[in-house]
Enzyme design. Structure first.
Site, PDB file in Angstrom:
ATOM      1  N   THR A 101       0.604  -1.478  -0.033  1.00  0.00           N
ATOM      2  CA  THR A 101       0.216   0.234  -0.373  1.00  0.00           C
ATOM      3  C   THR A 101       0.933   1.737   0.262  1.00  0.00           C
ATOM      4  OG1 THR A 101      -1.711   1.126   0.730  1.00  0.00           O
ATOM      5  CG2 THR A 101      -0.100  -0.654   2.688  1.00  0.00           C
ATOM      6  N   ASP A 102      -0.200   1.890  -0.525  1.00  0.00           N
ATOM      7  CA  ASP A 102       0.871   3.612  -0.030  1.00  0.00           C
ATOM      8  C   ASP A 102       1.356   4.569   0.879  1.00  0.00           C
ATOM      9  OD1 ASP A 102      -1.916   3.732  -0.416  1.00  0.00           O
ATOM     10  OD2 ASP A 102      -1.611   5.900  -0.692  1.00  0.00           O
ATOM     11  N   TYR A 125      -2.428   0.589  10.410  1.00  0.00           N
ATOM     12  CA  TYR A 125      -2.847  -0.079   9.686  1.00  0.00           C
ATOM     13  C   TYR A 125      -1.076  -0.097   7.967  1.00  0.00           C
ATOM     14  CZ  TYR A 125      -4.451  -1.240   3.809  1.00  0.00           C
ATOM     15  OH  TYR A 125      -3.970  -1.933   2.909  1.00  0.00           O
ATOM     16  N   LYS A 129       1.404  -3.609   6.998  1.00  0.00           N
ATOM     17  CA  LYS A 129       1.772  -3.493   5.803  1.00  0.00           C
ATOM     18  C   LYS A 129       2.896  -3.650   5.729  1.00  0.00           C
ATOM     19  CE  LYS A 129      -0.639  -4.805   2.965  1.00  0.00           C
ATOM     20  NZ  LYS A 129      -1.383  -5.598   2.117  1.00  0.00           N
TER      21      LYS A 129
HETATM   22  N1  LIG Z   1      -8.635  -1.492  -0.743  1.00  0.00           N
HETATM   23  C1  LIG Z   1      -7.998  -0.258  -0.844  1.00  0.00           C
HETATM   24  O1  LIG Z   1      -7.635   1.365  -0.908  1.00  0.00           O
HETATM   25  C2  LIG Z   1      -6.078  -0.400  -0.808  1.00  0.00           C
HETATM   26  C3  LIG Z   1      -4.790   0.118  -0.667  1.00  0.00           C
HETATM   27  C4  LIG Z   1      -3.718  -0.143  -1.250  1.00  0.00           C
HETATM   28  C5  LIG Z   1      -3.373  -1.410  -0.776  1.00  0.00           C
HETATM   29  N2  LIG Z   1      -4.373  -2.737  -0.614  1.00  0.00           N
HETATM   30  C6  LIG Z   1      -4.280  -3.668  -0.221  1.00  0.00           C
HETATM   31  O2  LIG Z   1      -4.812  -4.431  -1.438  1.00  0.00           O
HETATM   32  C7  LIG Z   1      -5.616  -5.711  -1.571  1.00  0.00           C
HETATM   33  C8  LIG Z   1      -7.018  -5.951  -1.026  1.00  0.00           C
HETATM   34  O3  LIG Z   1      -7.437  -5.093  -0.704  1.00  0.00           O
HETATM   35  P1  LIG Z   1      -9.000  -5.067  -0.740  1.00  0.00           P
HETATM   36  O4  LIG Z   1      -9.574  -3.969  -1.311  1.00  0.00           O
HETATM   37  O5  LIG Z   1      -9.109  -6.221  -1.857  1.00  0.00           O
HETATM   38  O6  LIG Z   1      -9.754  -6.016   0.606  1.00  0.00           O
HETATM   39  P2  LIG Z   1     -10.463  -6.247   0.726  1.00  0.00           P
HETATM   40  O7  LIG Z   1     -11.667  -6.264   0.468  1.00  0.00           O
HETATM   41  O8  LIG Z   1     -11.299  -6.347   2.547  1.00  0.00           O
HETATM   42  O9  LIG Z   1     -10.229  -8.323   0.783  1.00  0.00           O
HETATM   43  C9  LIG Z   1      -9.583  -8.838   1.348  1.00  0.00           C
HETATM   44  C10 LIG Z   1      -9.612 -10.288   1.419  1.00  0.00           C
HETATM   45  O10 LIG Z   1      -8.818 -10.722   3.007  1.00  0.00           O
HETATM   46  C11 LIG Z   1      -9.945 -11.516   3.583  1.00  0.00           C
HETATM   47  N3  LIG Z   1      -9.189 -11.755   5.009  1.00  0.00           N
HETATM   48  C12 LIG Z   1      -9.142 -10.591   6.208  1.00  0.00           C
HETATM   49  N4  LIG Z   1      -7.982 -12.064   7.322  1.00  0.00           N
HETATM   50  C13 LIG Z   1      -8.154 -12.618   6.414  1.00  0.00           C
HETATM   51  C14 LIG Z   1      -6.931 -13.732   6.906  1.00  0.00           C
HETATM   52  N5  LIG Z   1      -6.583 -13.877   8.081  1.00  0.00           N
HETATM   53  N6  LIG Z   1      -7.117 -15.375   6.183  1.00  0.00           N
HETATM   54  C15 LIG Z   1      -7.145 -15.620   5.198  1.00  0.00           C
HETATM   55  N7  LIG Z   1      -8.542 -14.264   4.504  1.00  0.00           N
HETATM   56  C16 LIG Z   1      -8.304 -12.807   4.949  1.00  0.00           C
HETATM   57  C17 LIG Z   1     -10.929 -10.887   4.116  1.00  0.00           C
HETATM   58  O11 LIG Z   1     -11.359 -11.231   4.376  1.00  0.00           O
HETATM   59  P3  LIG Z   1     -12.530 -11.726   5.553  1.00  0.00           P
HETATM   60  O12 LIG Z   1     -13.810 -10.370   5.124  1.00  0.00           O
HETATM   61  O13 LIG Z   1     -13.854 -11.789   6.071  1.00  0.00           O
HETATM   62  O14 LIG Z   1     -12.511 -10.261   6.186  1.00  0.00           O
HETATM   63  C18 LIG Z   1     -11.065  -9.835   2.444  1.00  0.00           C
HETATM   64  O15 LIG Z   1     -11.801 -11.205   2.011  1.00  0.00           O
HETATM   65  C19 LIG Z   1      -4.853  -5.951   0.303  1.00  0.00           C
HETATM   66  O16 LIG Z   1      -3.358  -6.426   0.247  1.00  0.00           O
HETATM   67  C20 LIG Z   1      -4.716  -4.539   0.913  1.00  0.00           C
HETATM   68  O17 LIG Z   1      -3.843  -4.520   2.482  1.00  0.00           O
HETATM   69  C21 LIG Z   1      -6.084  -1.967  -0.670  1.00  0.00           C
END
Ligand SMILES: NC(=O)c1ccc[n+]([C@@H]2O[C@H](COP(=O)([O-])OP(=O)(O)OC[C@H]3O[C@@H](n4cnc5c(N)ncnc54)[C@H](OP(=O)(O)O)[C@@H]3O)[C@@H](O)[C@H]2O)c1
Length: 280
Positions: A101-102, A125, A129
């Site tokens: 992440t940023d 967070y 990360k």
């Molecule tokens: N969203 C943003 O703006 C953003 C920005 C920068 C980077 N990122 C990174 O991009 C990636 C994808 O993000 P996203 O937006 O797709 O997030 P998301 O929709 O919250 O998806 C994350 C998934 O991880 C699962 N998870 C959490 N704890 C877990 C565990 N212990 N074992 C297995 N699965 C688990 C969650 O399941 P539950 O729903 O059951 O918890 C959820 O399905 C992440 O690495 C995030 O840090 C996101």
């Protein structure tokens, strides 16, 4: 290739699975139900049994504000969960791609962040990360770390959905104008990830859609493209306090993508148009 996707029920993971299927890879999606990444023996056993060529690690604790109160849990998932996957990838000889992440940066820069610039997270967070990144580097000689930002896709909760809902309900919204970044459409990031995993071009990447905007400008563009007449009032960060501090400037330089001859992600406005079309 045989590819495991963690966080397969999440916003990014779902589009990654679709992209893998489109490109005829053998995709195995796992969510918390099938594989809780915090349970080391399960992760090692699962990866050892499947013996994937690649692990695309999208699972994370992503609630930035709640992480301030729950840093231990966020650390378990983002840092130790990633450590488990790095260990398992090493044992199985699989390539690991960790999505970061940023928020590993403090946002005090005035130029786009290059991949090797010093990190300094502002909150829990980002710290957890970054700790995940450090475990990846510790356990693996070759890895992909892909930092992204401001993610939106049809399978998740995101800014675009929130704006459309609030705009329709209220006809007027207030949005911060002094935080600058680049939005990222999950479909475009998934394409990039699948292209990158097929290469040996290891290392850290910054991958967002191209172009730069504030959250305010992002909101204005959302309503313009959606054909909604919503008044958008610019706010300062101080006028819209949140539990977790956000980087003021988190534009990520995509120079490495170009240097490595990989395909850059399109402009964020074109990506938003594609998203709105997909969401119809
Ligand atoms: N969203 C943003 O703006 C953003 C920005 C920068 C980077 N990122 C990174 O991009 C990636 C994808 O993000 P996203 O937006 O797709 O997030 P998301 O929709 O919250 O998806 C994350 C998934 O991880 C699962 N998870 C959490 N704890 C877990 C565990 N212990 N074992 C297995 N699965 C688990 C969650 O399941 P539950 O729903 O059951 O918890 C959820 O399905 C992440 O690495 C995030 O840090 C996101």
């Amino acid at each position: 290739m045989k590819v495991i996707v963690t966080g397969a029920a999440g916003q990014l993971g779902k589009d990654v699975l679709l992209e893998l299927e489109k490109k005829n890879h053998q995709a195995i999606g796992t969510d918390r139900e099938q594989l809780d990444i915090t349970i080391e023996e399960n992760v090692l056993a699962f990866i050892n049994e499947i013996k994937p060529d690649v692990i695309l690690h999208c699972a994370a604790y992503t609630n930035v504000d709640a992480a301030e109160e729950n840093e231990d849990l966020a650390y378990q998932i983002n840092a130790l969960g990633t450590k488990n996957l790095a260990k398992a990838a090493k044992q199985a000889g699989a390539k690991l791609m960790y999505i970061s992440t940023d928020y590993v940066f403090d946002g005090t820069a005035t130029e786009p962040y290059e991949v090797d610039e010093p990190t300094k997270p502002l909150g829990a967070y980002g710290r957890t990360k970054l700790a995940g990144e450090e475990f990846v580097r510790e356990y693996l000689e070759q890895f992909f770390i892909v930092r992204t930002a401001w993610v939106f896709g049809i399978y998740g909760q995101n800014f675009v959905k929130t704006m459309l809902r609030l705009g329709k309900e209220r006809g007027e919204v207030g949005v911060v104008h002094d935080q600058i970044g680049s939005p990222t459409y999950t479909v475009d990031l998934a394409k990039f990830m699948v292209e990158l995993m097929g290469t040996e071009k290891y290392g850290v990447y910054h991958a967002t859609n191209s172009g730069v905007c504030s959250w305010y400008e992002f909101a204005v563009e959302i309503f313009k493209q959606a054909g909604l007449n919503v008044k958008v009032n610019p706010l300062t960060t101080e006028q819209f306090p949140r539990p977790a501090a956000r980087p003021k400037y988190s534009v990520l330089s995509k120079k490495k993508i170009e240097e490595q001859g990989l395909t850059p992600l399109r402009d964020w406005k074109a990506a938003l148009a594609a998203y709105l079309n997909e969401a119809k």
